[in-house]
Design an enzyme around this catalytic site. Structure first.
Site, PDB file in Angstrom:
ATOM      1  N   ASP A   7    -163.446 -37.077 -55.618  1.00 20.98           N
ATOM      2  CA  ASP A   7    -163.786 -38.885 -56.370  1.00 20.98           C
ATOM      3  C   ASP A   7    -165.215 -39.038 -56.308  1.00 20.98           C
ATOM      4  OD1 ASP A   7    -163.646 -39.780 -54.146  1.00 20.98           O
ATOM      5  OD2 ASP A   7    -161.888 -40.983 -54.515  1.00 20.98           O
ATOM      6  N   CYS A  64    -162.939 -37.255 -50.842  1.00 23.86           N
ATOM      7  CA  CYS A  64    -163.448 -38.241 -50.921  1.00 23.86           C
ATOM      8  C   CYS A  64    -163.704 -39.322 -50.771  1.00 23.86           C
ATOM      9  CB  CYS A  64    -161.529 -38.572 -52.158  1.00 23.86           C
ATOM     10  SG  CYS A  64    -160.363 -38.548 -50.208  1.00 23.86           S
ATOM     11  N   THR A  66    -162.122 -41.178 -47.815  1.00 27.31           N
ATOM     12  CA  THR A  66    -161.662 -40.965 -46.386  1.00 27.31           C
ATOM     13  C   THR A  66    -161.580 -39.518 -45.624  1.00 27.31           C
ATOM     14  OG1 THR A  66    -159.813 -40.853 -47.238  1.00 27.31           O
ATOM     15  CG2 THR A  66    -160.841 -43.032 -46.236  1.00 27.31           C
ATOM     16  N   HIS A  97    -157.298 -20.493 -36.617  1.00 24.53           N
ATOM     17  CA  HIS A  97    -156.322 -20.340 -36.597  1.00 24.53           C
ATOM     18  C   HIS A  97    -154.946 -20.432 -37.484  1.00 24.53           C
ATOM     19  CE1 HIS A  97    -157.178 -21.861 -31.541  1.00 24.53           C
ATOM     20  NE2 HIS A  97    -158.054 -20.731 -32.031  1.00 24.53           N
ATOM     21  N   HIS A 133    -150.899 -16.273 -34.417  1.00 24.63           N
ATOM     22  CA  HIS A 133    -151.667 -16.958 -35.619  1.00 24.63           C
ATOM     23  C   HIS A 133    -151.299 -17.040 -36.855  1.00 24.63           C
ATOM     24  CE1 HIS A 133    -154.050 -19.403 -33.013  1.00 24.63           C
ATOM     25  NE2 HIS A 133    -154.985 -18.354 -32.596  1.00 24.63           N
TER      26      HIS A 133
END
Ligand code: RB5
Length: 143
Positions: A7, A64, A66, A97, A133
């Site tokens: 964004d 974005c 954050t 993992h 895993h």
């Protein structure tokens, strides 16, 4: 093929990521956005998720402000394992993992130098294929 989505809060950092991908010969599909005008991160999270679900792309990078909103949205799509990373240890571990197929970062959180190293680590680290895993990743999609 790597699907890219951001964004306005991630646009500038994405340009640094694109410069890294170009310099290192990675193929990518840029799904926007294409400038710093305010837009909505779910649009681009969905585009990237669908490009991976369709098989057109095998990995994604989403940014974005954050990295949170765009990764929450991407993770609502089946088969998408988006990891929000702000350090190289996490980027390496989530490939090894979790077999993460999408890297999320915060354009207002992580500086360009570190971000490019995180991308480099993510793209150059393989899933461990360890039995435990594989078993845990399978459980993610179970009810
Ligand atoms: C946009 O201002 C901002 O909310 C967005 O980029 C992101 O940080 C949301 O999680």
């Amino acid at each position: 093929m790597i699907a890219l989505g951001c964004d306005h809060g991630g646009y500038e950092l994405m340009q640094e990521v694109i410069a890294y991908l170009d310099k290192n010969g990675f193929e990518y599909k840029n799904l926007g956005c294409n400038n710093t005008e305010a837009t909505d991160y779910p649009i681009y999270a969905k585009k990237v998720a669908r490009a991976i679900q369709s098989g057109e792309c095998d990995k994604g990078i989403i940014i974005c402000g954050t990295g949170i909103g765009i990764s929450i949205t991407a993770n609502r799509f089946k088969g998408i394992r988006a990891a929000l990373c702000g350090d190289c240890f996490s980027a390496e571990a989530t490939r090894q993992h979790n077999d993460a197929n999408v890297l999320a970062m915060g354009g207002r959180v992580t500086g360009p130098g570190l971000a490019v190293k995180i991308v480099d680590t993510f793209l150059h680290t393989e899933f461990s294929h360890g039995e435990r895993h594989i078993n845990r990743v399978r459980q993610m999609d179970e009810d």
